[in-house]
Structures are given as C-alpha cells and as structure tokens.
Design an enzyme around this catalytic site. Sequence first.
Site, mmCIF file in Angstrom:
data_model
loop_
_atom_site.group_PDB
_atom_site.id
_atom_site.type_symbol
_atom_site.label_atom_id
_atom_site.label_comp_id
_atom_site.label_asym_id
_atom_site.label_seq_id
_atom_site.Cartn_x
_atom_site.Cartn_y
_atom_site.Cartn_z
ATOM 1 N N ASP A 225 0.873 -1.163 0.000
ATOM 2 C CA ASP A 225 0.000 0.000 0.000
ATOM 3 C C ASP A 225 0.920 1.226 0.000
ATOM 4 O O ASP A 225 2.128 1.096 0.216
ATOM 5 C CB ASP A 225 -0.919 -0.024 1.247
ATOM 6 C CG ASP A 225 -2.145 0.830 1.035
ATOM 7 O OD1 ASP A 225 -3.156 0.601 1.725
ATOM 8 O OD2 ASP A 225 -2.104 1.707 0.155
HETATM 9 C C1 GLC Z 1 -4.378 4.290 -0.118
HETATM 10 C C2 GLC Z 1 -5.268 3.086 0.073
HETATM 11 C C3 GLC Z 1 -5.216 2.123 -1.089
HETATM 12 C C4 GLC Z 1 -4.968 2.916 -2.371
HETATM 13 C C5 GLC Z 1 -3.567 3.466 -2.282
HETATM 14 C C6 GLC Z 1 -3.235 4.376 -3.479
HETATM 15 O O1 GLC Z 1 -3.800 4.664 1.087
HETATM 16 O O2 GLC Z 1 -5.115 2.345 1.279
HETATM 17 O O3 GLC Z 1 -6.455 1.431 -1.134
HETATM 18 O O4 GLC Z 1 -5.096 2.079 -3.503
HETATM 19 O O5 GLC Z 1 -3.329 4.183 -1.080
HETATM 20 O O6 GLC Z 1 -4.017 5.532 -3.431
#
Ligand code: GLC
Length: 695
Positions: A225
């Site tokens: 993430d």
């Molecule tokens: C965010 C979310 C994830 C998302 C990523 C990119 O913090 O947890 O679901 O795809 O970062 O934005």
Amino acid sequence: MTRVASLVDELTFDEKLELIHGTADPDGMATGYIPPIERLDIPPLRFVDGPLGVRVEGESATAFPASIALAASWNPDLAHKQGMAMAREARAYGQDVLLAPGMNIIRVPHGGRNFEFYSEEPLLSSRVGVGYIEGMQSAGVIAVVKHYVANNQETNRYAVNAEISERALREIYLPPFRAAVEEANVGSVMPGYNRVNGTHMSDHEFLLSDVLKGEYDFDGFVVSDWWGTESTVGAATAGLDVEMPGDTDPYDDLFSGDADDSDDSSIELPRGMGESALFGEPLREAVGNGDVDEATIDEKVRRLLRTRDRFGHFDDERSDGALDTPEHRRLARRIAVEGTVLLQNNGVLPLDDDTTVALVGPNADTAKLGGGGSSEVSPFTRTSPLNGLREHATEVLFERGVPPIAESSLFDTAGSNSNESDSDASLDAAVTAAETADCAVVVVQDDATEGTDREDLRLPGGQDELVARVADAADRTVVVLRSSGPVELPWAEDVDAIVASWYAGQADGDALAAVLYGDVDPGGRLPVTFGRSAADYPTGDEAAFPGIDDEARYDEGIFVGYRYFDREGTEPRYPFGHGLSYTTFEYGEPTVERDGDHIELTVPVRNTGKRRGSEIVQVYVHEDDLALPRPDRELCGFTKLRLDPGERRHASVTLDRDALAYYDEDDGWTVPVGSFTLLVGRSSRDVRGTATVEM
Ligand code: GLC
C-alpha cells in the site's frame, strides 16, 4: 529459456531495483509508476485507483456505485461486467494496473471504508470479487486485490494490530483473498497497513510467503500500500515484491496545502510519507552486506515480469480501451438499481406518475457518488435524486430541511457538486412541503471516508429529527438511505417505506426514480446486518474496536455479522440477506442430490404477485451434531432468479464439501461425518424450507 527468464538474466542489479519500487509518473496521471527499461524494451508500468471507478488526476471516468452496492446485487455476472468496463476506462488512460477490488470483510459496522468493501460474509465477498477480477483481467488490466488481510478499520490504521485466531483468519478473513488467487487468478495482491498477530502485513512472512505464495500458490506480485512498507529487509524477506509509491509522493500537493483548505485533518497521514524508497538505496545496501540475497530480488522481478508478460505488456496487442460509453453509463445505472435494497414497504411503493412529491433532504440535489479517499471518482455526468424524480413526477417540491451534510474528500472531486446554501435549509418549510404533497420522499445520508471510521451508526446533521418531523406531517413517507453500511433507523416504524441505495454513483437519481416509480424491481439484498445500534455488534467493546494500546482483539473469532447476531440471539433491525421485491414469491419443497462430494439443492420458486421481479435464493448450512462451536447457519450458496407473474422455476444451488467444512487448528479443514441441515430462504432469518444431507 522463457522471455522472462532471459530478461531477468540480462537486467543489471540497478535495473532490477528500479523495477521493484515506484517513482513519479512524468505524465502526472498514474497513482503509482515504474519507469521503462528502454534497453530491454520493458515499457513503463502505471497503477491507478480505485474500486468505484478510474481516478486519474484531473480527469473524469464513469463513477460506478460503491462496492457495497455491487455486493447488494448478489450478482457476480454484473461484477464481471463492471470489472471489464473499468478495465476499458483504465486502458483509455493508458493505465496497466487497477488498485481494486477491496475485499476486506465488513467487521466494524461503522468502518470508514465499508463502502469500498463488499460484505460481512466471506462467500458473498468471494463470489462478487471473483466476478469483478475476472472481468477486469479479461479486458487486459491487472487487478490488485486489497488490503490483505484483516484491514477492517481506519482508526489507527498504520499501527493497529489485529489479534486474530487462525480459525477466524481461515474461515472469515482469508477466504475472499484465497478465492481471488485460486479462482480469479488475480495478478497482484496489496497488503494492508495493519499488523496481524504482531507483524505488519508488508513484513508478514507467514501470510505473504507461507499462505499466499505457498498454500494458495499465488504466482503474481505483492505490491505495498502507499507508504505501507514497514521495513527494507523484513519486507524483502517476507515476500513483498514491489514498493509503492517509492521515491515520490503524489499527495504532496494535497497534504502540504494549507490545512484550512482541505478537510484532510480527519485523515491520518501515511506514516512513511515523503521518505525515500525502502526498496531503493536501503535495499541495495542490504544486498551488499548480505542481509538479502540477490536471488530474492530476482524472484521479485520474475513475479512482476511474469505477470506483465501474462497481460501482454511485451507484445503490441494492448487494448486502447473506451471511456464514458453509453454501455458504461447503462451499466452504472443497472448496478445502482440491482444494488438497491427495499427494506420495508407497506404498499406505498411503487409511486404513480401523478403522485405529487415533496423531496426532502439536505443533499437531495446532489448525486451521492461515493465516500472520501483514494476511491473518489469524478464522473462525466451525474443525476441527483431531484433531477431523477423530476424526470418522472408531475410535480416535485424540494426542501433541504437541514443544512447539507459535509462530504469528506481527499481531493475536491466531490465538493463541486453540492450547492452550499445553508440558508435555504428550513425544517418548517420541509414540513409544509410534506403536508402539501401526496408523498414525502426523504433522502438521508451518512459520511464515510478512508482514514477515519464513523462515530457510530447514527445519521449525522439532524437528519433523524427531519425524518421524524416529515413523517409526522406527511400522508405517506418514503425514506431513501444513502449510506456506507448499516445505519440506526429510530423512525423505521413511523415511515411507510425505506429504500437503501448505498452510494449509488453517477446514476444515483436516475436509478432511484426507476425504483420508486416501479420501472424496475429493486433487486438488492443486504450484504451486511442492520443492527439497532453499534452495541449489537461484536465490535461494540473497545478492546475489539478500535482496540486498546494499538491492539484490536478479534475475540469474537468466526462470529462476525449475522453469525454473531445468531449466536447472541439478537434480533437485527434487518437481517443479512434481507430485501423486498415489488412482487411476492412462494417456495416449494427443497430437494438435495448428492453425488460424492458434489451436492445439488433444487427448490421450486413461483412469482405469486402481479409484477415481474427478481429473487435471490439463499442457502445456509447448519451442522446438526457439533464437534466444535460453529455458527448456527452460514451462507453456502445462492442464485438469482427473474420471474414473470405466475412463473415457476427451479432454483438450483450446487455446493461442494468445502461449503460444509470448518477449520480445525490442529487438523486443518475438516468435514465432519454426520448430518447437515440446509436452510433455504430469502434471508438469513426468513427460511422457506429445509433439506438434510448426510456426510
Ligand atoms: C491508499 C489506500 C489504497 C490505495 C492506495 C493508493 O492509502 O489504502 O487502497 O489504492 O493508497 O491511493
């Protein structure tokens, strides 16, 4: 030698490191970006959010209904269609990877991202998610199933440790991810920010390597993430393959802005934000001093390139995609309709076209696209309930009643669609309109966002009083609930009908009018239990949620959602699987045929009403002689029927032995010898017939 093997052979160490951590997209469009290796004809790799639609900086795309609405349709084929459409839209923007679907179990009824997830029920989440992923990947875009695993709350999301038994992991939290891998062959998996049993998911060797890559034989790549990589050596060794966003920080223009011009104060900032890539220089050093083998780096590169090869990244037949097509618009509307759940109706619905309507609600003149956070989408078009109803009704009086409900946003996509005129909100004017019109339609909503959990299950901003006052004044009152999950409904006995449309996306008002006027049958069934308050759920206790000293104890184990309500004997306001149609259905006697491990249940269903309608036949399994504590009943299969008035068809649901199994922490998956009762019904509580099967 395969193309991938020879590429791994030819890549320099520097190039390998470049491939496994992100950097800024020179076009400024992708959420995540890995640069090309021109020397070897390896093109750039672009990642983009999100589960409700493609979010490309400053661009528009189809805003589909929230994931929970798709789950409420109980229609995996529809999920497949949405996956395909979103892939086409991602390709239209030159994107290769979609950071979707979110398949976390809805454990906390007021969880901030429940609208981005599917259900409290692992089987329903699995069926819908598999359809969505298969659709997306069949159109040439790599899906990233997220957030592996037990990322069930937003409070303290970067640090919280989910303390979970293995049985609960195996029976409740892992199955959707297992299905994504073993059935949909998902190309990528994203670990969550949270810890499980003490270890951050990015560094979790047991869950990433032993379970996901070992037991489930996942051959794609694990991508972190955003700023969700806990360490260099720990993550590299545990099985994280690609670090995002790596050397850049696409949100910096957002979070570094003045605090007062964006309400990101409610959203906790990512922990590692702005730091350089852990899979950059620190990983080079780790390999240099022998903490990480270069072979481990090769395996990461191999997984990434193998997946890219599978999706044709090294050939020329990449699809050009399509954006905002009439088909995509129709699909967004169809999902909103099929996801709409008619919770109660004393006959006031469907409305006649000549019914005069008082449309009341603080945000009824804006479409409820979704919730706040990375899943936000800016559509080309949108229909508010006001505009939708005006297409149908002869006369619509509109009154806010109370000031507009603020909509949390990580960006300003949603802000532009609400006219911030608090001054015209008047309870008395709403009551007068309700007295004047034939029928009051009150549109209420909650506010949910990534990064924060809702306070509780109550509607914000004085909406409960608004409903009560209008219901008191109007001849007939219909409430439209636009929520991210379960909501307290203290006025339910005082109104004539309640429709749950969740966050219905761009087609909101259009789909709502079609349902309220009976052009279509509300096809949805609840993917979550509606309790009477947050205290009815296993997360009512602080140790369970949000946790104490960074630890959330999942002591309810497998008793999540309706499993918990059944064990506790708590009467829900509306049970899991509940939903009315405009017609009625009669069930005949179910019969079961068993051929070895293959079990087929058949049940005749007749439409006994005057209108065509859809019915979701649900099958729950109850074990008669328990070896271990088990939920009273667990969903083990379902099927959707569309029947004309008077039509009678046989619904058939096939189960395999896994549907009857439980996880024994000593012996693993176990199907006990003995008899099982299969409960056939319209919801987890409305059982219309039973059958037994001997194993
Ligand atoms: C965010 C979310 C994830 C998302 C990523 C990119 O913090 O947890 O679901 O795809 O970062 O934005």
